[in-house]
Design a protein around this motif. Structure first.
Motif, PDB file in Angstrom:
ATOM      1  N   ILE A 270      -4.916  -1.859  10.876  1.00 10.40           N
ATOM      2  CA  ILE A 270      -3.489  -1.283  11.856  1.00 10.40           C
ATOM      3  C   ILE A 270      -4.917  -1.180  12.618  1.00 10.40           C
ATOM      4  N   ILE A 272      -4.490   2.092  16.175  1.00  5.23           N
ATOM      5  CA  ILE A 272      -3.814   3.522  16.125  1.00  5.23           C
ATOM      6  C   ILE A 272      -4.344   3.476  17.425  1.00  5.23           C
ATOM      7  N   HIS A 438      -1.007  14.356  11.414  1.00  2.89           N
ATOM      8  CA  HIS A 438      -0.115  14.368  10.072  1.00  2.89           C
ATOM      9  C   HIS A 438       0.770  13.381   9.865  1.00  2.89           C
ATOM     10  N   ILE A 439       1.717  12.738  11.055  1.00  2.00           N
ATOM     11  CA  ILE A 439       2.155  11.859  11.109  1.00  2.00           C
ATOM     12  C   ILE A 439       1.792  10.606  11.230  1.00  2.00           C
ATOM     13  N   GLU A 440       0.985  10.235  11.629  1.00  2.00           N
ATOM     14  CA  GLU A 440      -0.333   9.285  11.819  1.00  2.00           C
ATOM     15  C   GLU A 440      -0.863   9.233  10.298  1.00  2.00           C
ATOM     16  N   LYS A 442       0.211  10.090   7.058  1.00  2.00           N
ATOM     17  CA  LYS A 442       1.490  10.205   6.476  1.00  2.00           C
ATOM     18  C   LYS A 442       1.894   8.493   6.956  1.00  2.00           C
ATOM     19  N   GLY A 443       1.845   7.916   7.936  1.00  4.45           N
ATOM     20  CA  GLY A 443       2.404   6.836   8.323  1.00  4.45           C
ATOM     21  C   GLY A 443       1.244   5.229   8.027  1.00  4.45           C
ATOM     22  N   LEU A 444       0.530   6.142   7.722  1.00  2.35           N
ATOM     23  CA  LEU A 444      -0.480   4.950   7.557  1.00  2.35           C
ATOM     24  C   LEU A 444      -1.104   4.628   5.332  1.00  2.35           C
ATOM     25  N   GLU A 446       2.013   5.464   4.219  1.00  2.14           N
ATOM     26  CA  GLU A 446       3.013   4.545   3.526  1.00  2.14           C
ATOM     27  C   GLU A 446       2.887   3.010   3.900  1.00  2.14           C
ATOM     28  N   LYS A 447       1.673   2.773   4.686  1.00  3.02           N
ATOM     29  CA  LYS A 447       1.803   1.243   4.398  1.00  3.02           C
ATOM     30  C   LYS A 447       0.985   0.825   3.739  1.00  3.02           C
ATOM     31  N   ASN A 449       1.905   2.017   0.462  1.00  2.50           N
ATOM     32  CA  ASN A 449       2.818   2.341  -1.091  1.00  2.50           C
ATOM     33  C   ASN A 449       1.881   3.514  -1.516  1.00  2.50           C
ATOM     34  N   GLU A 451       3.296   7.374  -1.528  1.00  6.80           N
ATOM     35  CA  GLU A 451       3.539   8.754  -1.366  1.00  6.80           C
ATOM     36  C   GLU A 451       2.597  10.041  -0.731  1.00  6.80           C
TER      37      GLU A 451
END
Length: 669
Positions: A270, A272, A438-440, A442-444, A446-447, A449, A451
């Motif tokens: 990925i 960014i 923080h959003i970036e 958390k998104g990574l 989740e990628k 898997n 939590e």
């Protein structure tokens, strides 16, 4: 009686014979007709450096006679007073410590005899340049590199003083001479060396060409057939360089930057987009601004902490410029250790000289962008070998005040603030690297898997630094790491998984792998660079193949380096601490040399997280030991000052240190 001091501003043109010099070759300074011409050359160079604001500490320069047996030197002026001196030595042999020591002692003695302070306005703010036409012996280089400390411990200092005091012009100082006072005064003076390569670089600056013709007869000797072949290759029918050919040259020179990864390899590759890339791209496209004095502001820094993603931004910026048909050259300073423009040309693979290529780009393109990534790798936190960093500074200065050239340079915050060679850029336009949002993060996660709520808040904050997130992605299978507090925790787990717990069928064993990594880190420190030739390690093919497969090292253009500079810091410090070595003994046994400053900084940083009790104990031992020199204590204070979250124990200790060492307080206030 002190000789009369006279000041001159000479006419640099002369009817004396000019030594023959050939283009693209070093100038023959030893063949100048006499030492007077060598002094006039230095005078001319420094006059232009002051005029072009390449030397901001001074506003004028004079030739001076009568101070040293009627020998002529240059004194450097600020506000009408003398704050510097250029001592010129045209010697056929290398200048030795036994040549230099008595010389600088003589000057300081004359300055003490000068009741009007014409020679030295302020010993605490005085720079003594020593310029030689040939070179320095090794003992002289070592002596000058840490002059302030070395002179205070010099066994021959009394001998040098006594010999000079026998001179009639200094005899007035003999009665009740205070050697301790003299030692203190001379140690305050800053000494800087100027070698023939430095003079070559100065003369090749834009605007200095008339000095070459004034002092040398330059001839060009070439093989015409070779030139014709080169011309036919690089020039088109209109007898000028083809834009496409120039872009191909720039592309060739940028291969090391292009090879850098700009994705999270362990997170589905990925990528960014960072906001800093767009901001830098807009600045690169804009017309260069000028300051109130009309000086072009064509340098922009990308500054950030280690691991913040500076290289990714620089690579993305390079790609943006290429896509927009902007002439761009991307240099990876940590893989292009060069100490001359010819050396850089060879490493880039350019067919024509670097300066000529960039100048021709200016003729064909509206703007030329030069990216220099990881210049702080050349700093190594004020390491001993400054030649690489000084070359890049000279390269940048060559195109200073050029409206068509834009420089974008990435650097660590700490090196920018504390390395004198980089500190000169502290006031230029700077774009600071931000953290991942923080959003970036958390998104990574989740990628992967994972939590995010399973991770501690401290770790979530730690992962906002891209390199930390990259390391975490490699060790995430061990859930105990979810409570990691710092980068040391992450690196220790990485070490445990990749080095300690090797699979039984692996072609390497743990002991050999560990020894190789430790040896590699020590070699890098010894050579003052973070990339080394792969050829040196041909007996370690299996270890290298394994480490590359685990992404702990990378290989590019047959150069070997750790995957990140912070991992090099970790491995070097780990082997030191693991071997139970005493940092205080290391300092003493190393002669308190400037060469060990970078090692001290790495070790103390590692020890801080590895064993906080021993860390604080080591700090007390060093700072309470009166025999430990200031420059050693200085580098440790700098490391503490860089800490984002100092501990209460550090605060108490440093508070006491500041009260005892007022000179160190500037690093905290």
């Amino acid at each position: 009686m002190l000789p009369e001091i006279n000041y001159e501003k000479p006419d640099l043109e002369s009817t004396l014979l000019k030594p023959l010099s050939f283009s693209n070759q070093p100038f023959s300074y030893n063949n100048l007709p006499n030492s007077r011409r060598f002094e006039e050359l230095l005078y001319g160079i420094f006059s232009l450096k002051i005029q072009f604001r390449l030397l901001e500490d001074f506003d004028d320069v004079n030739l001076m006679s009568g101070v040293r047996d009627k020998g002529r030197d240059c004194n450097l002026i600020r506000g009408g007073r003398s704050y510097g001196l250029i001592q010129c030595k045209q010697y056929g042999k290398n200048y030795s410590k036994n040549d230099f020591g008595p010389e600088i002692v003589r000057f300081v003695l004359y300055s003490l005899a000068d009741k009007d302070n014409n020679l030295v306005a302020d010993y605490n703010d005085f720079t003594y340049y020593i310029a030689v036409s040939n070179g320095f012996t090794d003992d002289c280089l070592t002596f000058i590199d840490d002059f302030s400390n070395n002179i205070t411990q010099e066994e021959k200092l009394h001998e040098w003083v006594d010999k000079n005091l026998e001179m009639p012009t200094l005899s007035s100082l003999k009665d009740n001479f205070d050697y301790d006072y003299f030692r203190n005064v001379i140690s305050k003076i800053k000494v800087k060396k100027i070698i023939p390569q430095d003079l070559d670089n100065y003369l090749n600056h834009v605007g200095f060409a008339h000095l070459i013709s004034a002092f040398f007869e330059v001839r060009t000797v070439v093989d015409n057939s070779t030139v014709e072949n080169l011309i036919s290759t690089l020039k088109n029918e209109s007898n000028s360089y083809s834009p496409q050919q120039l872009l191909e040259q720039l592309n060739l020179g940028s291969t090391r930057l292009q090879s850098e990864k700009n994705t999270f390899q362990n997170i589905n590759n990925i990528h960014i987009d960072r906001s800093e890339t767009a901001e830098l791209f807009e600045w690169a496209k804009e017309n260069a601004e000028k300051d109130e004095n009309g000086i072009v502001k064509n340098i922009c820094l990308l500054a950030g902490q280690a691991g913040s993603g500076k290289t990714v931004v620089i690579k993305d910026l390079y790609n943006l410029c290429k896509e927009s048909s902007i002439a761009v050259l991307g240099l990876k300073a940590d893989k292009l250790y060069s100490n001359s423009i010819a050396d850089l040309q060879e490493k880039l693979g350019f067919d024509f000289p670097v300066y000529n290529t960039i100048k021709e780009c200016k003729n064909q393109f509206k703007k030329v962008v030069i990216l220099i990534d990881q210049i702080d790798a050349l700093s190594q936190s004020m390491s001993s070998d400054r030649s690489f960093l000084e070359f890049y500074r000279t390269f940048i200065e060559y195109f200073a005040n050029d409206e068509q050239i834009k420089f974008i340079i990435s650097v660590r915050n700490s090196d920018l603030k504390y390395d004198p060679s980089l500190k000169i850029y502290e006031d230029v336009k700077t774009i600071s690297m931000g953290l991942l949002s923080h959003i970036e993060v958390k998104g990574l996660l989740e990628k992967m898997n994972i939590e995010p709520s399973l991770l501690s808040q401290k770790l979530l904050e730690l992962l906002r630094i891209p390199n930390n997130l990259n390391v975490f992605s490699q060790v995430r299978t061990n859930k105990s790491i979810y409570s990691a507090n710092n980068i040391l925790d992450l690196y220790m787990e990485l070490w445990n998984q990749k080095v300690v717990k090797i699979l039984p069928l692996s072609p390497v064993n743990r002991k050999n792998l560990k020894q190789f990594l430790y040896g590699l880190a020590k070699d890098m420190f010894a050579e003052q660079r973070i990339s080394l030739s792969l050829l040196k390690y041909e007996d370690h093919e299996e270890e290298i193949r394994y480490l590359e497969s685990q992404m702990l090292i990378s290989i590019d253009n047959r150069q070997l380096q750790f995957f990140h500079q912070t991992f090099y810091d970790f491995v070097f410090a780990k082997q030191f601490v693991e071997n139970g070595k005493s940092i205080l003994n290391y300092i003493v046994e190393g002669g308190q040399s400037i060469h060990i400053r970078a090692a001290i900084k790495m070790i103390m940083s590692y020890l801080r997280d590895f064993d906080s009790e021993k860390y604080l104990q080591s700090l007390e031992e060093i700072f309470l030991n009166e025999s430990i020199l200031f420059h050693i204590k200085h580098i440790i204070v700098v490391a503490i000052a860089e800490q984002q979250n100092p501990t209460e124990e550090e605060y108490k200790l440093i508070k006491g240190i500041i009260n005892s060492f007022i000179s160190l307080a500037n690093y905290f206030f």
